[in-house]
Design an enzyme around this catalytic site. Sequence first.
Site, PDB file in Angstrom:
ATOM      1  N   ASN A   9       0.869  -1.178   0.000  1.00 45.07           N
ATOM      2  CA  ASN A   9       0.000   0.000   0.000  1.00 45.07           C
ATOM      3  C   ASN A   9       0.905   1.227   0.000  1.00 45.07           C
ATOM      4  OD1 ASN A   9      -1.802   2.047   0.546  1.00 45.07           O
ATOM      5  ND2 ASN A   9      -2.252   1.388   2.643  1.00 45.07           N
ATOM      6  N   TRP A  10       1.005   1.850  -1.150  1.00 47.36           N
ATOM      7  CA  TRP A  10       1.938   2.979  -1.291  1.00 47.36           C
ATOM      8  C   TRP A  10       1.403   4.284  -0.702  1.00 47.36           C
ATOM      9  CZ3 TRP A  10       4.324   2.617  -6.924  1.00 47.36           C
ATOM     10  CH2 TRP A  10       4.983   1.384  -7.050  1.00 47.36           C
ATOM     11  N   LYS A  11       0.120   4.299  -0.326  1.00 49.44           N
ATOM     12  CA  LYS A  11      -0.497   5.494   0.251  1.00 49.44           C
ATOM     13  C   LYS A  11      -0.269   6.711  -0.658  1.00 49.44           C
ATOM     14  CE  LYS A  11      -0.107   3.360   4.738  1.00 49.44           C
ATOM     15  NZ  LYS A  11      -0.065   3.505   6.186  1.00 49.44           N
ATOM     16  N   HIS A  94      -9.559   1.287   4.528  1.00 47.89           N
ATOM     17  CA  HIS A  94      -8.303   1.466   5.269  1.00 47.89           C
ATOM     18  C   HIS A  94      -8.545   2.431   6.428  1.00 47.89           C
ATOM     19  CE1 HIS A  94      -4.235   2.638   6.288  1.00 47.89           C
ATOM     20  NE2 HIS A  94      -3.837   1.534   5.697  1.00 47.89           N
ATOM     21  N   GLU A  96      -6.952   4.814   7.519  1.00 48.59           N
ATOM     22  CA  GLU A  96      -6.708   6.228   7.207  1.00 48.59           C
ATOM     23  C   GLU A  96      -7.901   6.830   6.474  1.00 48.59           C
ATOM     24  OE1 GLU A  96      -2.866   5.627   5.408  1.00 48.59           O
ATOM     25  OE2 GLU A  96      -2.088   5.075   7.368  1.00 48.59           O
ATOM     26  N   GLU A 166      -5.490  -4.709  10.575  1.00 51.15           N
ATOM     27  CA  GLU A 166      -4.474  -3.693  10.816  1.00 51.15           C
ATOM     28  C   GLU A 166      -4.807  -2.902  12.076  1.00 51.15           C
ATOM     29  OE1 GLU A 166      -2.355  -2.617   6.861  1.00 51.15           O
ATOM     30  OE2 GLU A 166      -4.090  -1.326   7.095  1.00 51.15           O
ATOM     31  N   GLY A 172       2.497   2.327  10.779  1.00 54.84           N
ATOM     32  CA  GLY A 172       3.464   3.401  10.618  1.00 54.84           C
ATOM     33  C   GLY A 172       4.203   3.781  11.890  1.00 54.84           C
ATOM     34  N   SER A 213       3.359  -1.967  10.407  1.00 53.08           N
ATOM     35  CA  SER A 213       4.807  -2.048  10.649  1.00 53.08           C
ATOM     36  C   SER A 213       5.407  -3.408  10.279  1.00 53.08           C
ATOM     37  CB  SER A 213       5.144  -1.674  12.098  1.00 53.08           C
ATOM     38  OG  SER A 213       4.747  -0.338  12.367  1.00 53.08           O
ATOM     39  N   GLY A 234       2.836  -1.111   4.298  1.00 55.09           N
ATOM     40  CA  GLY A 234       2.880   0.312   3.962  1.00 55.09           C
ATOM     41  C   GLY A 234       4.308   0.756   3.702  1.00 55.09           C
ATOM     42  N   GLY A 235       4.926   1.330   4.720  1.00 53.86           N
ATOM     43  CA  GLY A 235       6.263   1.922   4.587  1.00 53.86           C
ATOM     44  C   GLY A 235       7.288   1.044   3.880  1.00 53.86           C
TER      45      GLY A 235
HETATM   46  P1  PGA Z   1       2.814   0.354   7.630  1.00 49.85           P
HETATM   47  O1  PGA Z   1       1.343   0.586   6.990  1.00 49.85           O
HETATM   48  O2  PGA Z   1       3.331  -0.947   7.064  1.00 49.85           O
HETATM   49  O3  PGA Z   1       3.598   1.539   7.189  1.00 49.85           O
HETATM   50  O4  PGA Z   1       2.626   0.278   9.112  1.00 49.85           O
HETATM   51  C1  PGA Z   1       0.461  -0.478   6.808  1.00 49.85           C
HETATM   52  C2  PGA Z   1      -0.833   0.014   6.213  1.00 49.85           C
HETATM   53  O5  PGA Z   1      -1.311   1.099   6.586  1.00 49.85           O
HETATM   54  O6  PGA Z   1      -1.419  -0.653   5.341  1.00 49.85           O
END
Ligand code: PGA
Length: 258
Positions: A9-11, A94, A96, A166, A172, A213, A234-235
């Site tokens: 997930n590149w956000k 998600h 977010e 999640e 993050g 994470s 994500g990251g």
């Molecule tokens: P993260 O994000 O791996 O940076 O914690 C995961 C996500 O939000 O899908």
Amino acid sequence: MRTPIVAGNWKMYKTIAEATALVREMRYELNETEGVEKVLCPPFTALSAVAELLRASKIKVGAQDMHWEDQGAFTGAVSPLMLKELCQYVIIGHSERRQYFGETDEGVNRKVKSAFKHGLIPIICVGENLTQNEAGQTEAVVTAQVQAALRDLTPEQVQGLVVAYEPIWAIGTGKAATASGANAVIGLVIRGTVASLFGENTARALRIQYGGSVSPENIGEFMAQPDIDGALVGGASLVAAKFVAITRTAAKSKGARI
Ligand code: PGA
């Protein structure tokens, strides 16, 4: 046997130029990694370029959100009809989106049903926040999210979708959940809820990822758990070497799951 699935997930990261550079950097190694499904979810603006680069590969493309309507006067929104020209997967709900853009359980359910209508596979995100976690409300929160997201679906549809657990406090932050803790929520709460709504067979067939994470260092512990079928990353998905390493470890764990 559930095939593991790792999605990046590149956000809101990566211009078209940056996205194509990242795909070129990891495309070969990702494609060579067998026994795991690979999905890249760039921002909308880069979907077309990324899809083009991955056309001849076994790497799938996903969007990070969509509207439930086919078309209409919804300024700024993107419809499933537009997405299905470009991708196979779509992340829905998600945290977010829920936190910053007012996504509701009802909206998540509408989007999930619309995704199926158009042949897109939803990756449905659920998870509790820190306050809920500390108050012992994880089970209640996640159960309610799963029930709402899957309302009116058929067992066949549920078997084909992906859920990502999640916990918001792990996203993050560098503080991943423990593998056994995540497995308990995924196995007992999420699979348990699906079993009670759609039957044991459906609960066993459904793939459930852990997210929050995830790193090359901890992915092995998550994949060693019987109920965890992959990761939403994500990251670490923004760094080619890390995402390739995560995907390879997930592929090697094949057989760990029931
Ligand atoms: P993260 O994000 O791996 O940076 O914690 C995961 C996500 O939000 O899908």
